[in-house]
Scaffold this active site. Structure first.
Site, short mmCIF file in Angstrom:
data_model
loop_
_atom_site.label_atom_id
_atom_site.label_comp_id
_atom_site.label_asym_id
_atom_site.label_seq_id
_atom_site.Cartn_x
_atom_site.Cartn_y
_atom_site.Cartn_z
N LYS A 90 19.65 -1.04 23.69
CA LYS A 90 19.47 -2.92 23.87
C LYS A 90 17.73 -2.66 24.87
CE LYS A 90 22.45 -6.39 23.81
NZ LYS A 90 22.69 -7.20 22.61
N ILE A 91 16.61 -2.77 24.53
CA ILE A 91 15.44 -2.75 25.22
C ILE A 91 15.43 -3.68 24.73
CG2 ILE A 91 13.54 -1.50 25.05
CD1 ILE A 91 14.17 0.80 23.54
#
Ligand code: PMP
Length: 309
Positions: free
Chosen positions: A157-158
């Protein structure tokens, strides 16, 4: 009385004091990694359970590794901080828990991750349904393609890669649908804007491979294990084409926020009966009970937050 608090710069502070400068690197470039975790209130037991907290922090640290972010906390430390914050806030309702590791340097013109400091912060807010629609939802195939692992790794989850999901969700909802289904650059089904995707056909459950550029979902992993253990159903991970979704008996989406959400319609074609199908329905019943600590067989997935009576 519950209190709005945050873990910020190494300590618990009032939420309103957890503020960063306009020059913060992560604000300009999306150089952050985050998680979405649910705290589930069990009214019968009067207990708060955090669902699969360890796995969320393991994924957070994987994202940190990709983004060359060092924080002085292990998975155990992060779980401990989360429990402490939830005890201090004392909410007795369903919660969304949002840890974030971000490039905190107050210096914007530097694109070298290895030169930039990182910090960890954690907030929690009361949270109900993510997708407002009751029952099966209406989806649309997005005109935005899912970003490729060769551009920004989608399996963790960037923050920056969420622009891709946000464009898709916005397009779908402005057009009157509930959610977007994204194809990857090869035209294979990837996932929803914030959910993994499953289809049921001929009594078997299928889902796209992580290599189709979707997030390595924790709800997806839970569903896979529940389907095997409770229903004797294996899950086939393979490439899926868009047209297969139109002809499936059932399609459903999974995510921490969305739980298990049945898809009743895609691109104005009903899927199966157009309503929640029987496999989705059984899985959903198991899942919603499990996340609230209601099923003793799955309590190792639920971290209880010790609270004063
Ligand atoms: N895909 C995307 C793009 C997401 O944002 C999410 C939500 N975290 C998911 C899938 C589902 O992941 P999880 O089950 O771990 O919440």
């Amino acid at each position: 009385m519950p209190e709005a608090l945050a873990f910020f710069r190494g300590k618990i502070v009032p939420l309103e004091d957890a503020r960063v400068s306009i020059t913060t690197h992560a604000l300009h470039y999306g150089t952050a990694v985050f998680e979405g975790i649910r705290g589930n209130w069990n009214e019968e037991q009067r207990k708060l359970y955090v669902f699969r907290m360890r796995e969320h922090y393991e994924r957070l640290l994987q994202g940190c590794k990709m983004m060359l972010m060092d924080i002085p906390y292990s998975v155990d430390d992060l779980c401990g901080i989360t429990i402490e914050l939830l005890q201090s806030c004392a909410y007795r309702q369903d919660l969304y828990i949002r840890p974030i590791v971000y490039k905190s340097e107050e210096l914007v013109a530097n694109l070298k991750l290895h030169e930039l400091e990182s910090d960890f912060s954690l907030v929690t807010v009361p949270f109900g349904n993510y997708i407002e629609a009751d029952g099966a939802i209406r989806c649309r195939t997005s005109s935005w393609r899912r970003i490729d692992d060769t551009a920004i790794p989608p399996r963790v989850k960037i923050s920056g890669h969420y622009v891709n999901s946000i464009l898709a969700k916005t397009e779908a909802t402005l057009a009157g649908y509930d959610e977007a289904i994204m194809l990857n650059q090869d035209g294979n089904v990837s996932e929803g804007s914030g959910e993994n995707l499953f289809l049921v056909a001929d009594g078997a459950i299928h889902t796209p491979l992580v290599s189709e550029n979707n997030l390595k979902g924790i709800t997806k992993d839970s569903v896979t294990k529940i389907a095997a253990r409770e229903m004797g159903l294996g899950i086939v991970e393979r490439s899926i084409r868009r047209s297969e979704l139109y002809l499936a008996d059932e399609v459903f989406l999974t995510g921490t926020a969305a739980h298990i959400t049945p898809v009743g319609e895609l691109d104005n074609r009903p899927i199966g009966s157009g309503d929640q199908g029987p496999v989705t329905s059984r899985l959903r019943d198991y899942y919603l009970d499990i996340i609230k600590g209601g099923n003793p067989d799955y309590l190792d997935w639920c971290a209880e937050v010790p609270m004063e009576a």
